[in-house]
Design a protein around this motif. Structure first.
Motif, mmCIF file in Angstrom:
data_model
loop_
_atom_site.group_PDB
_atom_site.id
_atom_site.type_symbol
_atom_site.label_atom_id
_atom_site.label_comp_id
_atom_site.label_asym_id
_atom_site.label_seq_id
_atom_site.Cartn_x
_atom_site.Cartn_y
_atom_site.Cartn_z
ATOM 1 N N ASP A 64 38.043 40.532 30.174
ATOM 2 C CA ASP A 64 38.486 39.490 29.241
ATOM 3 C C ASP A 64 37.410 39.188 28.200
ATOM 4 O O ASP A 64 37.714 39.007 27.012
ATOM 5 N N GLN A 100 34.708 39.425 49.287
ATOM 6 C CA GLN A 100 33.917 40.286 48.408
ATOM 7 C C GLN A 100 34.825 41.055 47.451
ATOM 8 O O GLN A 100 34.523 41.190 46.266
ATOM 9 N N ASP A 121 37.013 41.773 42.056
ATOM 10 C CA ASP A 121 38.166 41.838 41.154
ATOM 11 C C ASP A 121 38.090 40.747 40.089
ATOM 12 O O ASP A 121 38.351 40.996 38.902
ATOM 13 N N THR A 122 37.732 39.534 40.508
ATOM 14 C CA THR A 122 37.624 38.425 39.565
ATOM 15 C C THR A 122 36.519 38.692 38.545
ATOM 16 O O THR A 122 36.695 38.443 37.344
ATOM 17 N N ALA A 123 35.382 39.197 39.018
ATOM 18 C CA ALA A 123 34.275 39.504 38.093
ATOM 19 C C ALA A 123 34.688 40.592 37.112
ATOM 20 O O ALA A 123 34.375 40.510 35.907
ATOM 21 N N ASP A 152 37.448 40.630 52.387
ATOM 22 C CA ASP A 152 38.460 40.139 51.452
ATOM 23 C C ASP A 152 37.828 39.285 50.357
ATOM 24 O O ASP A 152 38.196 39.404 49.184
ATOM 25 N N ALA A 159 37.865 40.153 46.436
ATOM 26 C CA ALA A 159 38.429 39.201 45.477
ATOM 27 C C ALA A 159 37.390 38.804 44.442
ATOM 28 O O ALA A 159 37.698 38.685 43.246
ATOM 29 N N LEU A 160 36.149 38.651 44.860
ATOM 30 C CA LEU A 160 35.074 38.304 43.931
ATOM 31 C C LEU A 160 34.825 39.436 42.949
ATOM 32 O O LEU A 160 34.661 39.196 41.737
ATOM 33 N N ASP A 200 37.766 41.308 36.131
ATOM 34 C CA ASP A 200 38.737 40.716 35.201
ATOM 35 C C ASP A 200 38.044 39.849 34.155
ATOM 36 O O ASP A 200 38.390 39.905 32.968
ATOM 37 N N MET A 201 37.055 39.066 34.581
ATOM 38 C CA MET A 201 36.331 38.216 33.639
ATOM 39 C C MET A 201 35.554 39.058 32.626
ATOM 40 O O MET A 201 35.506 38.733 31.432
#
Length: 197
Positions: free
Chosen positions: A187, A174, A179-181, A172, A176-177, A183-184
């Motif tokens: 952006d 990994q 997905d966050t990376a 989970d 989430a990390l 998204d960043m």
């Protein structure tokens, strides 16, 4: 009258054992006179009886010297002292667990911490009949040997469950990390595209 003299002889014998321990442990070299040791012992005894920080002092006494002797035992060539200190730590841990549940009631008794400290000193005493040796051989060892397979089964189940939980949490985290990376990164690309326009 006979029982009183017998008790006095027993107290004298314990004092002789304590003084022998005092000399063999090297404490005598640290103190110039026995009066200092008696004074310190009396002061600690009164402090334990008064209750203020008694729990802390008692646990400190039950931990510092045994921890030091355990390190020395690990570093020594012989293994007999290792076994003796392992027995102490097993008894100390068992006592700590039992005390956790009973401390709320027992700590209200007068001289509880003084009694606890005497118990811990008995457990670490450098004699064959010390508390850790006696309690381990009479109670803990038979209990563990009698229930060893049940304890191993429970530990195996708990270990397997813990590994599954840690594995799932790692997946989970990994995900989430990642997905966050992602998204960043998206952006950042959008920001750069806006700047170029």
């Amino acid at each position: 009258m006979a029982s009183t003299s017998r008790q006095a002889a027993q107290v004298n014998r314990y004092l002789e054992l304590a003084l022998d321990y005092y000399e063999r442990s090297g404490l005598k070299k640290l103190c110039k006179s026995n009066q200092a040791v008696y004074g310190l012992g009396g002061f600690i005894g009164l402090w334990l009886a008064s209750g203020y920080l008694a729990s802390f002092i008692c646990n400190l006494i039950g931990f510092l010297y045994p921890a030091y002797k355990s390190v020395k035992a690990i570093e020594s060539v012989g293994k007999d002292d290792d076994t003796a200190w392992l027995m102490y730590w097993v008894v100390f841990a068992t006592f700590s667990v039992v005390e956790f549940f009973s401390d709320i009631l027992l700590s209200w008794f007068p001289f509880y911490f003084l009694g606890k400290c005497i118990f811990l000193l008995w457990c670490m005493a450098p004699v064959g009949w010390n508390g850790s040796n006696t309690i381990y051989r009479k109670f803990i060892r038979p209990f563990v040997l009698r229930n060893e397979s049940k304890i191993d089964d429970v530990l195996s189940t708990v270990t397997k469950g813990a590994k599954e939980i840690v594995g799932q949490a790692t997946k989970d985290a990994q995900g989430a990390l990642a997905d966050t990376a992602a998204d960043m990164a998206a952006d950042a690309v959008r920001e750069n595209m806006k700047k170029d326009e």
